[in-house]
Each structure stands twice: as structure tokens, then as C-alpha cells.
Design a protein around this motif. Structure first.
Motif, PDB file in Angstrom:
ATOM      1  N   SER A 281       0.785  -1.208  -0.009  1.00 36.42           N
ATOM      2  CA  SER A 281      -0.060  -0.047   0.160  1.00 36.42           C
ATOM      3  C   SER A 281       0.967   1.372  -0.080  1.00 36.42           C
ATOM      4  N   LEU A 282       0.156   2.353  -0.222  1.00 34.55           N
ATOM      5  CA  LEU A 282       1.103   3.687  -0.168  1.00 34.55           C
ATOM      6  C   LEU A 282       1.621   3.755   1.060  1.00 34.55           C
ATOM      7  N   ARG A 283       0.950   3.492   2.227  1.00 36.13           N
ATOM      8  CA  ARG A 283       1.518   3.649   3.635  1.00 36.13           C
ATOM      9  C   ARG A 283       2.614   2.556   3.860  1.00 36.13           C
ATOM     10  N   ASP A 284       2.339   1.346   3.402  1.00 34.19           N
ATOM     11  CA  ASP A 284       3.598   0.410   3.523  1.00 34.19           C
ATOM     12  C   ASP A 284       4.874   0.854   2.957  1.00 34.19           C
ATOM     13  N   LEU A 285       4.719   1.498   1.663  1.00 39.44           N
ATOM     14  CA  LEU A 285       6.015   1.747   0.851  1.00 39.44           C
ATOM     15  C   LEU A 285       6.292   2.776   1.461  1.00 39.44           C
ATOM     16  N   GLY A 286       5.829   3.809   1.932  1.00 40.17           N
ATOM     17  CA  GLY A 286       6.528   5.052   2.508  1.00 40.17           C
ATOM     18  C   GLY A 286       5.575   6.217   3.267  1.00 40.17           C
ATOM     19  N   GLY A 287       4.847   5.544   4.104  1.00 38.28           N
ATOM     20  CA  GLY A 287       3.989   6.136   5.195  1.00 38.28           C
ATOM     21  C   GLY A 287       4.767   6.784   6.165  1.00 38.28           C
ATOM     22  N   PRO A 288       3.939   7.538   7.131  1.00 32.25           N
ATOM     23  CA  PRO A 288       4.645   8.196   8.379  1.00 32.25           C
ATOM     24  C   PRO A 288       5.614   7.136   9.226  1.00 32.25           C
ATOM     25  N   ALA A 289       5.172   5.949   9.396  1.00 31.75           N
ATOM     26  CA  ALA A 289       5.803   5.006  10.293  1.00 31.75           C
ATOM     27  C   ALA A 289       7.358   4.593   9.643  1.00 31.75           C
ATOM     28  N   ILE A 290       7.569   5.132   8.330  1.00 32.48           N
ATOM     29  CA  ILE A 290       8.854   5.007   7.691  1.00 32.48           C
ATOM     30  C   ILE A 290       9.692   6.345   7.583  1.00 32.48           C
ATOM     31  N   HIS A 291       8.825   7.416   7.295  1.00 37.93           N
ATOM     32  CA  HIS A 291       9.859   8.538   6.733  1.00 37.93           C
ATOM     33  C   HIS A 291       9.582   9.616   7.967  1.00 37.93           C
ATOM     34  N   CYS A 292       8.879   9.419   9.059  1.00 34.77           N
ATOM     35  CA  CYS A 292       8.914  10.266  10.328  1.00 34.77           C
ATOM     36  C   CYS A 292       9.765   9.582  11.027  1.00 34.77           C
ATOM     37  N   THR A 293      10.265   8.552  11.027  1.00 36.82           N
ATOM     38  CA  THR A 293      11.085   7.733  11.750  1.00 36.82           C
ATOM     39  C   THR A 293      12.644   7.703  11.282  1.00 36.82           C
ATOM     40  N   ASN A 294      12.880   8.034  10.017  1.00 36.25           N
ATOM     41  CA  ASN A 294      14.241   7.849   9.512  1.00 36.25           C
ATOM     42  C   ASN A 294      14.764   9.240   9.211  1.00 36.25           C
ATOM     43  N   GLY A 295      14.069  10.280   9.237  1.00 33.56           N
ATOM     44  CA  GLY A 295      14.533  11.759   9.027  1.00 33.56           C
ATOM     45  C   GLY A 295      14.227  12.364   7.689  1.00 33.56           C
ATOM     46  N   THR A 296      13.637  11.637   6.836  1.00 33.72           N
ATOM     47  CA  THR A 296      13.243  11.981   5.530  1.00 33.72           C
ATOM     48  C   THR A 296      12.198  13.192   5.718  1.00 33.72           C
ATOM     49  N   ILE A 297      11.365  12.918   6.640  1.00 29.54           N
ATOM     50  CA  ILE A 297      10.343  14.088   6.805  1.00 29.54           C
ATOM     51  C   ILE A 297      10.496  14.362   8.463  1.00 29.54           C
ATOM     52  N   ASP A 298      10.402  15.776   8.721  1.00 31.33           N
ATOM     53  CA  ASP A 298      10.740  16.139   9.919  1.00 31.33           C
ATOM     54  C   ASP A 298       9.897  15.779  10.997  1.00 31.33           C
ATOM     55  N   ASN A 299       8.615  16.023  10.878  1.00 32.49           N
ATOM     56  CA  ASN A 299       7.593  15.745  11.882  1.00 32.49           C
ATOM     57  C   ASN A 299       6.636  15.102  11.415  1.00 32.49           C
ATOM     58  N   LEU A 300       5.579  14.466  12.431  1.00 35.43           N
ATOM     59  CA  LEU A 300       4.463  13.958  12.139  1.00 35.43           C
ATOM     60  C   LEU A 300       3.422  14.633  12.847  1.00 35.43           C
ATOM     61  N   ALA A 301       2.144  14.810  11.856  1.00 40.25           N
ATOM     62  CA  ALA A 301       0.906  15.678  12.234  1.00 40.25           C
ATOM     63  C   ALA A 301      -0.182  14.541  12.352  1.00 40.25           C
ATOM     64  N   ALA A 302      -1.293  14.554  13.273  1.00 40.73           N
ATOM     65  CA  ALA A 302      -2.195  13.691  13.029  1.00 40.73           C
ATOM     66  C   ALA A 302      -2.950  13.865  11.821  1.00 40.73           C
ATOM     67  N   ASN A 303      -3.369  14.978  11.379  1.00 36.03           N
ATOM     68  CA  ASN A 303      -4.186  15.199  10.171  1.00 36.03           C
ATOM     69  C   ASN A 303      -3.513  16.476   9.685  1.00 36.03           C
ATOM     70  N   GLU A 304      -4.710  17.071   8.656  1.00 34.31           N
ATOM     71  CA  GLU A 304      -4.214  18.187   7.669  1.00 34.31           C
ATOM     72  C   GLU A 304      -4.293  19.463   8.650  1.00 34.31           C
ATOM     73  N   ALA A 305      -5.307  19.703   9.601  1.00 32.39           N
ATOM     74  CA  ALA A 305      -5.498  20.777  10.455  1.00 32.39           C
ATOM     75  C   ALA A 305      -4.017  20.843  11.224  1.00 32.39           C
TER      76      ALA A 305
END
Length: 574
Positions: A281-305
Motif C-alpha cells: 500500500s502507499l503507507r507500507d511503501l512510504g507512510g509516516p511510520a517509515i519517513h517520520c522515523t528515518n529523518g526524511t520528513i521532520d515531523n508527524l501530524a495527526a491530520n491536515e489541520a
């Protein structure tokens, strides 16, 4: 009185009708410029045509024909087609439509679009020189000006409902133009990523009739803006693919919506054919569990707001342009003279016990101002933004609760990135130092800890941002030396809990006195432990921080309760 000829009367009536119609057109245009929600009959570009007599009389002097057509295009662009497959998909995935995102992010009614009529139009000829739009597909990337917390910014936002953001639904010149505009006007740029942001699609070959050598339109300008200190902030609000992913990751700060965001070089179908990984799935391939824990993306937010809230917060610390402007200062209601007696006991006397390093930060900085960046990756280090006396600062700390505070490859990368951010944004840095050295062991070696430790050293020595060091406990080895001795003169104070040296005593005594300890072990049982205890007691006595201060090895030892006042006075001065 003689009556007027019938023909004259008809002519007068016709002229009156034409004048009334033109007045109506102008009035409609003026109203439309303020309200882009016309009657339903006009929402799909099927507005009323001019009468035959009006058309044969020549184009209107007020250009109402051109303005009317422009308004039709803008109306279509502002009105979602609820039957469109892309729009239906967008809503079924729980995502906001692109213009709904602008309404939620920006200050009310502040968006001013650039390229509002850009797109792909189907025209119908209505006269020898006249035509009107009967169909319009806007480009799938919106650009414009807006206000964010009262500050003017430039914004670019993907419309995933149109060709998933691919190049065949975009006009790349728009994206390049906004990057150039941000540089020319010294304005921050916000990027809402949802799709490929104009990235390639094989359908372009069929459309153009030839295959192009790929380029990176707008990317060179984006990097120039980053190096100038033009704040580039991104939110990943859907699948960010290819160049769209690269644009988000390149920013000074990025955040991903945890419920809908993902990021990858290529999607699951391409991956399946290339690597035989099936069913991703999209999240399996590159979801927040991957990229918010490896430094690719700085921060995780719950939703758009929450993404939008984080963008507002980060921008509030940054200048419009680090090369030409200072960070914004606000009035603080938290007095810098506030003392914090709890800091006197926050460092345990027992050296092996841990403590909450983030609690120290929250106590010292202005109340409620601490914003952490990268909390889920590189967790041996803590970085973020805060204020002291209303002045924005970067904050760096080590985290003794993870790996005992030993700096690993991820932590070194995180601090390196943060140092560069603070340097280009003119943010002074306050450091809370408790580091036993770089991480050691096979895991650390496999992670190339020394390589990233050296990169961190280069960042400390090549940046010029002012640094203020608070030595809370341990300062050992190369890592400690790099952090606290990279400026001349050094600006630092120590707490009474401070200890420092080339090696921690644990392990250091065994290395320095190996022969003596081996002899003691051979003499009698218990002799080795007796010698070790005696050596440790002596070293602990000699490592009294006051002895270091006596030799001016540390400039000042302070009462931890006064840390806020001292750090704030330094910040205000620099």
C-alpha cells in the motif's frame, strides 16, 4: 407634435437595450470579482451569450467580453466538479480539496491567486473574431500570495484531483515562477504536496509525440532560495511522488499528515515490477511510520489541520529572509528573571540515573514556546525552536534517556541539519550539553557513526551562528569537544553537576590502569576491586568542577535556578 418615425424608435430601443446589456455585463463582472459563486447555470462555463445585434456592433469598449470570459474560467476553477473521478477519489480518501486547504491554512480571504486562468480550455467560436470557453480544466498546481498569521507568504499547492499532480496536467512555468518570486521578493514559500508536483507521466510521450530528457524545473531556484534563507516549509498531504517528494524533503521544515500522507520515489505498481515486492500500500511503501522515523520528513501530524498548525508555528520563529532580515521578536509575558529552583535537583547525584532533558528545555525557555523538530528520529539528540525573552532561538540537547545520551549517526545528522537551519535563519543556538561521546559498538560502526560525527563537526566549524553552551552534566570525547569548543571565544557556563574529560571513568579507569588492575587481581581475591574503588574515589575528587573553574577550564559555574536569566540575557544581547 409630429411623431417619430418607426425606424428611429426601433433604433433607439435597440441602443437602449445594448446599453442596458453592457451595464449588466459590467455589473456582473464587478460582483463576480468579489464573489466567485455564480448561479448554477453558469458554473460550468455556459454563461449567457451576447445578442447578435451586440456582436455585429463590434467589441464592447469596456472589454466586458474578455473580462466575462476570464470570470467564467475562474468560476469553473473555484467550483468543484462533484462528479469528477479525481474529486470523488480525493473525498473518499478523507482529503480536503485543494481550495479547501487554502481556506483552512491562510488568514481569512487573504489568498490572491497567480495564474488564475492558466489551464486547458475548450473554446467555441461565436463570431469571426469572437469565442467563448465551453470547457476548462485548471492546472493541477495552484500558486499565489496569502497571509499566514498576518505575514505575507507565497503558496504553492497540488491539486491531486487533476491527473494526480502529474506533468500532463500542469504548466511547469508556474512552479518555476513562484520559486523565482519568493527569491526576488524575499518572501517565505509554503508548499502543500499531494501528488507528483508536476512530475513526469508516460502519457506525456503520447501527448507531445516525442520523449524528453528529464529535468528538474524549479529545483535549482528552490535550492537557491534555501541557501538564501528564504523559509521553505512543506506539508505532505497525500502521496508525494518523485519530484513532488524531492521538493518537500528539500525544505527547511517538512511535516506529514499521519492519516493520509506518504512519500516515495515511485509508487507501488512501479515498485512491484522493479523489485517484485507485491501488495504494497502507499503507507507500507512510504507512510509516516517509515519517513517520520528515518529523518526524511521532520515531523508527524495527526491530520491536515495539525499540519497547518505546525507550519504556522515554525514560520513564527523565522525571518522572511535570513540573508537580509532578522527573526521576528514578540513581547514576552514570561519575565527573564524567573528563577527555577526545580533545576537544582533535576540532575541525579547518582551518575547512572537518567532524567528528562526536555523538561529542562521547557523550564528554561519562555513558557509555551518550545517546538520540537524531529522527535521520532535521531532520538539521541533533541532539537527544536523556542523563545527567550520573546527572541527566537534554536535549541540543541542530548537525550540521556536514549542510548545513555551517546550520540549516534541519526542524532548527529539531526543536529547537523538543525545547525544549518539556524545558521541560514540567523537564529542563535542554546545548547544543553550532556554527552558521554559518540556511540560505540558494532551497531554504531555499521551506521557510520564516525562519518556522520565528522559531518557534524564540519557543520559546527563552518557555521557562524552564535552558540551558548550550558554544560548540565557530561562532556566527553570528540563529540563533547566538537559541541562546546567550536567557537572562539567560547560562550559557556556549567552546572554543579558537570563532569568532563577525554573518557568517562567507566571504562577509562580500566584502560588507563590495566596493568595495575591485572597485577592486583593476581595478588589476591578482591584486590582488584579494592584498587578500582580507590582509583575511582581519587578521580571523582579531582573531577570536582570547581577545580576546573580554578584553572579557568570552564568560565563560570552557575546556580541552575538562574539558567533562564543568564541564557535570555545572552540571547537578547546577540
Amino acid at each position: 407634435m409630429p411623431s417619430k418615425p418607426a425606424s428611429a424608435s426601433a433604433s433607439a430601443e435597440s441602443g437602449k437595450s445594448t446599453a442596458t446589456e453592457r451595464l449588466s455585463q459590467v455589473a456582473g463582472h464587478v460582483a463576480g470579482s468579489q464573489d466567485t459563486s455564480p448561479p448554477e447555470s453558469e458554473t460550468r462555463g455556459k454563461g449567457r451569450r451576447r445578442s447578435k445585434s451586440s456582436r455585429t456592433a463590434g467589441p464592447p469598449a469596456d472589454y466586458s467580453d474578455v473580462l466575462g470570459n476570464l470570470q467564467k474560467l475562474r468560476t469553473i476553477a473555484h467550483t468543484p466538479d462533484v462528479n469528477n473521478r479525481g474529486y470523488v477519489r480525493q473525498k473518499s480518501e478523507g482529503k480536503l480539496w485543494v481550495r479547501e486547504r487554502l481556506d483552512q491554512l491562510l488568514d481569512k480571504d487573504s489568498f490572491r491567486e497567480i495564474g488564475s486562468a492558466s489551464g486547458f480550455v475548450e473554446w467555441r467560436q461565436t463570431g469571426p473574431r469572437d469565442e467563448e470557453p465551453v470547457g476548462f480544466t485548471p492546472t493541477n498546481n495552484l500558486q499565489g500570495f496569502g497571509l499566514l498569521g498576518g505575514r505575507k507568504i507565497i503558496l504553492t499547492a497540488d491539486d491531486y484531483s487533476i491527473r494526480a499532480g502529474h506533468a500532463d496536467g500542469a504548466i511547469s512555468d508556474k512552479t518555476v515562477y513562484t520559486e523565482k518570486l519568493a527569491i526576488a521578493l524575499h518572501l517565505p514559500i509554503i508548499k502543500l504536496t499531494d501528488g507528483s508536483s508536476g512530475g513526469g507521466s508516460v502519457t506525456s510521450i503520447k501527448k507531445f509525440g516525442w520523449s524528453y530528457v528529464p529535468g528538474v524545473p524549479g529545483f535549482i531556484e528552490a535550492i537557491n532560495g534555501l541557501n538564501m534563507g528564504i523559509p521553505n516549509l512543506a506539508a505532505v498531504l497525500g502521496p508525494a511522488i518523485g519530484i513532488g517528494a524531492a521538493r518537500a524533503v528539500a525544505c527547511h521544515f517538512s511535516v506529514m499528515a499521519g492519516d493520509i500522507g506518504s512519500l516515495f520515489n515511485a509508487g507501488p505498481q512501479v515498485v512491484e515490477l522493479a523489485t517484485f515486492e507485491e501488495g504494497l500500500s502507499l503507507r507500507d511503501l512510504g507512510g509516516p511510520a517509515i519517513h517520520c522515523t528515518n529523518g526524511t520528513i521532520d515531523n508527524l501530524a495527526a491530520n491536515e489541520a495539525e499540519c497547518f498548525d505546525q507550519l504556522r508555528t515554525v514560520l513564527s520563529f523565522l525571518p522572511d529572509c535570513g540573508h537580509s532580515k532578522l527573526p521576528p521578536i514578540i513581547q514576552s509575558r514570561d519575565p527573564i528573571s524567573r528563577t527555577n529552583e526545580e533545576l537544582r535537583t533535576i540532575i541525579p547525584r547518582k551518575k547512572t540515573r537518567m532524567y528528562d532533558a526536555k523538561a529542562i528545555i521547557r523550564i528554561v525557555v519562555d513558557r509555551g514556546s518550545w517546538f520540537e523538530i524531529g522527535a521520532l528520529w535521531g532520538r539521541t539528540a533533541i532539537v527544536g525552536l523556542a523563545r527567550l525573552g520573546g527572541h527566537p532561538v534554536g535549541v540543541i540537547s542530548l537525550n540521556c534517556e536514549v542510548n545513555a545520551g551517546a550520540l549516534d549517526a541519526g542524532g548527529a545528522q539531526k543536529i547537523t541539519r538543525h545547525l544549518k537551519l539556524c545558521d541560514v535563519m540567523n537564529l542563535p543556538v542554546v545548547q544543553f550539553v550532556d554527552v558521554p561521546g559518540y556511540a560505540i559498538g558494532t551497531v554504531a560502526e555499521k551506521q557510520a557513526t564516525m562519518r556522520w560525527g565528522v559531518e557534524l563537526a564540519k557543520a559546527y566549524l563552518s557555521t557562524t551562528v552564535p552558540l551558548f553552551n550550558i554544560l548540565t552534566r557530561r562532556v566527553y570525547g570528540v563529540a563533547g569537544g566538537v559541541m562546546v569548543a567550536c567557537r572562539d571565544p567560547m560562550m559557556r557556563v556549567a552546572w554543579p553537576s558537570g563532569e568532563w574529560g577525554s573518557l568517562p571513568l567507566d571504562g577509562g579507569i580500566e584502560v588507563g590502569h590495566r596493568w595495575q588492575l591485572k597485577q592486583a587481581e593476581a595478588e589476591a581475591e578482591g584486590k582488584k576491586q579494592e584498587l578500582y574503588t580507590r582509583l575511582e574515589d581519587e578521580y571523582r575528587r579531582l573531577m570536582n568542577p570547581i577545580r576546573t573553574a580554578n584553572a579557568f577550564g570552564v568560565e563560570e559555574i552557575i546556580d541552575p535556578a538562574q539558567t533562564r536569566r543568564i541564557a535570555a540575557e545572552w540571547t537578547i544581547h546577540v
